[in-house]
Design an enzyme around this catalytic site. Structure first.
Site, PDB file in Angstrom:
ATOM      1  N   ASP A  13       2.187   2.974   2.622  1.00  0.00           N
ATOM      2  CA  ASP A  13       1.494   1.854   1.999  1.00  0.00           C
ATOM      3  C   ASP A  13       0.198   2.458   1.448  1.00  0.00           C
ATOM      4  O   ASP A  13      -0.284   3.491   1.940  1.00  0.00           O
ATOM      5  CB  ASP A  13       1.218   0.800   3.083  1.00  0.00           C
ATOM      6  CG  ASP A  13       0.277  -0.282   2.611  1.00  0.00           C
ATOM      7  OD1 ASP A  13      -0.816  -0.404   3.193  1.00  0.00           O
ATOM      8  OD2 ASP A  13       0.589  -0.969   1.623  1.00  0.00           O
ATOM      9  N   ASP A  15      -3.162   0.625   0.071  1.00  0.00           N
ATOM     10  CA  ASP A  15      -4.459   0.070   0.484  1.00  0.00           C
ATOM     11  C   ASP A  15      -4.516  -0.133   1.996  1.00  0.00           C
ATOM     12  O   ASP A  15      -3.665  -0.828   2.556  1.00  0.00           O
ATOM     13  CB  ASP A  15      -4.709  -1.263  -0.245  1.00  0.00           C
ATOM     14  CG  ASP A  15      -4.822  -1.071  -1.760  1.00  0.00           C
ATOM     15  OD1 ASP A  15      -4.542  -2.027  -2.501  1.00  0.00           O
ATOM     16  OD2 ASP A  15      -5.140   0.041  -2.202  1.00  0.00           O
TER      17      ASP A  15
HETATM   18  O1  LIG Z   1      -1.589  -2.606   1.113  1.00  0.00           O
HETATM   19  P1  LIG Z   1      -0.979  -2.492  -0.283  1.00  0.00           P
HETATM   20  O2  LIG Z   1       0.407  -3.099  -0.382  1.00  0.00           O
HETATM   21  O3  LIG Z   1      -1.058  -1.069  -0.831  1.00  0.00           O
HETATM   22  O4  LIG Z   1      -1.956  -3.367  -1.280  1.00  0.00           O
HETATM   23  C1  LIG Z   1      -2.556  -4.557  -0.823  1.00  0.00           C
HETATM   24  C2  LIG Z   1      -3.376  -5.084  -1.983  1.00  0.00           C
HETATM   25  O5  LIG Z   1      -2.542  -5.296  -3.099  1.00  0.00           O
HETATM   26  C3  LIG Z   1      -4.028  -6.407  -1.709  1.00  0.00           C
HETATM   27  O6  LIG Z   1      -3.068  -7.290  -1.134  1.00  0.00           O
HETATM   28  C4  LIG Z   1      -3.600  -8.617  -1.012  1.00  0.00           C
HETATM   29  O7  LIG Z   1      -2.580  -9.440  -0.473  1.00  0.00           O
HETATM   30  P2  LIG Z   1      -1.775 -10.435  -1.465  1.00  0.00           P
HETATM   31  O8  LIG Z   1      -0.957  -9.555  -2.396  1.00  0.00           O
HETATM   32  O9  LIG Z   1      -2.830 -11.229  -2.254  1.00  0.00           O
HETATM   33  O10 LIG Z   1      -0.907 -11.308  -0.537  1.00  0.00           O
HETATM   34  C5  LIG Z   1      -4.821  -8.634  -0.081  1.00  0.00           C
HETATM   35  O11 LIG Z   1      -4.396  -8.272   1.219  1.00  0.00           O
HETATM   36  C6  LIG Z   1      -5.864  -7.625  -0.571  1.00  0.00           C
HETATM   37  O12 LIG Z   1      -6.905  -7.518   0.377  1.00  0.00           O
HETATM   38  C7  LIG Z   1      -5.243  -6.273  -0.788  1.00  0.00           C
HETATM   39  O13 LIG Z   1      -6.197  -5.397  -1.409  1.00  0.00           O
HETATM   40 MG   LIG Z   2      -2.043  -2.127   2.974  1.00  0.00          MG
END
Ligand SMILES: O=P(O)(O)OC[C@@H](O)[C@H]1O[C@@H](OP(=O)(O)O)[C@@H](O)[C@@H](O)[C@@H]1O
Ligand SMILES: [Mg+2]
Ligand SMILES: [Zn+2]
Length: 180
Positions: A13, A15
């Site tokens: 993953d 972020d």
């Molecule tokens: O952890 P990965 O998958 O690499 O990326 C997560 C991000 O796309 C964002 O995903 C969002 O969730 P929602 O997509 O809004 O439910 C939130 O959790 C944000 O804080 C976060 O930066």
């Molecule tokens: Mg993540």
């Protein structure tokens, strides 16, 4: 226990695992900052596994940034990684808004399946490392091993998954230390 000798692909993953996450989304290359030790850890993983990324990027679907900005983030990641002698073999991302009902957004296993196909790996030859509940569920849906890291949203996810039989590590760097 993970049978590391049987693993061909480690999928990360992004972020909260490779780079710091933000509740305000990571919206630019400038905001993309590696977690201490993560890039060096990936460089070490490169010698034993294909290393891929599977990331939900709903910030695109929400209009916070576009795919060219995402490319800038990934170019920065590649440059910083190469300075450590590392690289990412393949990146899969879902640009969609959660309401789009797409087929690729985690916890759907589509991105993991695509990566496994690219590297001719079966689910038991794959391990997925993530910080959120949807990452855990994605690994369950795909049928591969999962390690929860406590960086990013990991500590909150640990609470959400209380009672689950879970492999937990402090960070990606710690995982690499353990398998060295
Ligand atoms: O952890 P990965 O998958 O690499 O990326 C997560 C991000 O796309 C964002 O995903 C969002 O969730 P929602 O997509 O809004 O439910 C939130 O959790 C944000 O804080 C976060 O930066
Ligand atoms: Mg993540
Ligand atoms: Zn999608």
């Amino acid at each position: 226990m993970i049978d590391w000798a049987n693993k061909k692909v480690i999928i990360l993953d992004r972020d909260g695992v490779i780079n710091h996450d933000s509740d305000a989304y990571v919206k630019s290359a400038d905001e993309w900052k590696p977690i201490a030790g993560s890039l060096a850890a990936i460089a070490k993983l490169n010698s034993r596994f294909k290393v891929a990324v599977s990331t939900n990027q709903s910030g695109i679907g929400r209009g916070f940034y576009d795919e060219s900005v995402l490319d800038d983030m990934h170019q920065k990641m590649a440059t910083l990684l190469s300075e450590k002698g590392g690289h990412i073999d393949h990146i899969e991302f879902c640009p969609h808004h959660p309401d789009d009902g797409c087929d690729c957004r985690k916890p759907k296993p589509t991105m993991l399946k695509r990566i496994a196909e690219i590297f001719s790996a079966t689910p038991d030859e794959v391990i997925f490392v993530g910080d959120s509940k949807s990452d855990y569920e994605c690994a369950e849906n795909f049928g591969c091993d999962f390690i929860l890291v406590l960086t990013g949203k990991g500590l909150k996810t640990l609470d959400k998954l209380a009672g689950k039989d879970l492999l937990v590590e402090k960070s990606l760097a710690k995982i690499v230390e353990e398998i060295a």
